[in-house]
Enzyme design. Sequence first.
Site, PDB file in Angstrom:
ATOM      1  N   ARG A   7       1.088  -1.489   0.323  1.00 56.57           N
ATOM      2  CA  ARG A   7       0.155  -0.176   0.006  1.00 56.57           C
ATOM      3  C   ARG A   7       0.757   1.102   0.039  1.00 56.57           C
ATOM      4  O   ARG A   7       0.340   2.095  -0.715  1.00 56.57           O
ATOM      5  CB  ARG A   7      -0.825  -0.270   0.799  1.00 56.57           C
ATOM      6  N   THR A  62      -8.824 -16.032   4.244  1.00 56.15           N
ATOM      7  CA  THR A  62      -6.975 -15.490   3.837  1.00 56.15           C
ATOM      8  C   THR A  62      -6.064 -14.669   4.729  1.00 56.15           C
ATOM      9  O   THR A  62      -5.809 -13.865   3.525  1.00 56.15           O
ATOM     10  CB  THR A  62      -6.302 -16.978   2.897  1.00 56.15           C
ATOM     11  N   ASP A 118     -10.245  -9.391   4.264  1.00 56.38           N
ATOM     12  CA  ASP A 118     -10.324 -10.544   3.730  1.00 56.38           C
ATOM     13  C   ASP A 118     -10.478 -11.604   4.876  1.00 56.38           C
ATOM     14  O   ASP A 118      -8.942 -12.467   5.467  1.00 56.38           O
ATOM     15  CB  ASP A 118      -9.420 -11.337   2.908  1.00 56.38           C
ATOM     16  N   HIS A 124      -6.380  -5.999  -1.964  1.00 61.25           N
ATOM     17  CA  HIS A 124      -7.094  -5.869  -0.889  1.00 61.25           C
ATOM     18  C   HIS A 124      -7.582  -8.079  -0.263  1.00 61.25           C
ATOM     19  O   HIS A 124      -8.232  -7.522   0.340  1.00 61.25           O
ATOM     20  CB  HIS A 124      -8.161  -5.398  -0.337  1.00 61.25           C
ATOM     21  N   THR A 125      -6.195  -8.355  -0.289  1.00 59.33           N
ATOM     22  CA  THR A 125      -6.697 -10.149   0.326  1.00 59.33           C
ATOM     23  C   THR A 125      -6.034 -10.430   1.313  1.00 59.33           C
ATOM     24  O   THR A 125      -6.694 -10.729   1.796  1.00 59.33           O
ATOM     25  CB  THR A 125      -6.475 -11.133  -1.153  1.00 59.33           C
ATOM     26  N   ASN A 128      -3.569   9.158   3.970  1.00 60.34           N
ATOM     27  CA  ASN A 128      -2.340   8.393   4.537  1.00 60.34           C
ATOM     28  C   ASN A 128      -2.511   8.567   6.420  1.00 60.34           C
ATOM     29  O   ASN A 128      -1.370   8.143   6.848  1.00 60.34           O
ATOM     30  CB  ASN A 128      -0.655   9.724   3.875  1.00 60.34           C
ATOM     31  N   HIS A 132       0.769   4.345  -2.824  1.00 57.12           N
ATOM     32  CA  HIS A 132       0.462   5.852  -2.105  1.00 57.12           C
ATOM     33  C   HIS A 132       1.409   6.461  -2.765  1.00 57.12           C
ATOM     34  O   HIS A 132       1.496   7.506  -2.979  1.00 57.12           O
ATOM     35  CB  HIS A 132      -0.273   6.327  -0.964  1.00 57.12           C
TER      36      HIS A 132
END
Length: 318
Positions: free
Chosen positions: A62, A242, A239, A193-194, A94, A66
């Site tokens: 991330r 997992t 998630d 985003h997992t 942020n 960003h």
Amino acid sequence: MKSFFNLMHTISILLLLNGIACEAKLSTKFYDGRCRDAAAIIRKSIEKAVSRERRMAASLIRLHFHDCFVQGCDASILLDETDTIQSEKAAVPNANSVRGYNIIEAAKRDVERACPGVVSCADILTLAARDASVAVGGPWWNVRLGRRDSTTANRSQAETDLPSPFVHLNTLISAFAIKGLNARDMVALSGAHTIGQAQCFLFRDRIYSNGSDVDAGFATTRRRRCPRNGGDGNLAALDLATPDWLDNNFFNNLIERKGLLQSDQVLFSGSTAAIVSEYSKKPRVFAADFGRAMKKMGEIQILLGQNGIIRRRCSAIN
């Protein structure tokens, strides 16, 4: 004799210009002659950080995202506030959210001990994102190196160009297109985003909306950690199935209406729904596309050659 010296002078200039041109290109072998062990040093540092805290893998990916979405992949997000720099760290998307700055700084210190003043923070951050992916079971991809570091930051751009977790699909597509990334790149990158977590205030409206695009049981479960009032900073895994592995389960969640963020769930609609379905069935396709999209994102608006600097510390101008 004079013509001979003129010829030699011309050749010298051409060789110099050719050397500058070569240095102004990204290459997987960029540091081979000056810091051959750079990638290995960085990898060791990142693996150590992720082994201490699995969540850090998501944070580093991330952090790279960003950075690249604000004036390009130039490590501008790493700069601290000064009298002349409005730090991107304080930007709304942020502040109290993006993390991992200390991990990149630690990797920089390790590299500086081996090769002082050679490896840019922008390259370290780009390699760190790749190494973080691998550390949690995600794909590996070739990273071309040679980026240089910015001497400026852009807080206002951070507050306009970074996609919000509340926006609609067309807005997301446009935000990525501006950076040269297509809809497929966007869906693949969203697969990060997992792993990772989100703060309650970012998904509260979704789980209390009783909307048709959110599974009722999923919403009820998520309310346990995110009350209707208060607890804004409470964390929940993006998630549940997992949370510590970079796999394709994120896309299964979207199909089951279990995307935690509104900006994730909208991917299973309109023109991108078919991509979500494909990735849910074909993990290898997702892994390959994720690697390609990360490589593409990592080369947005980079500084090369005589542009930018090599910072001695990632948080400050030399």
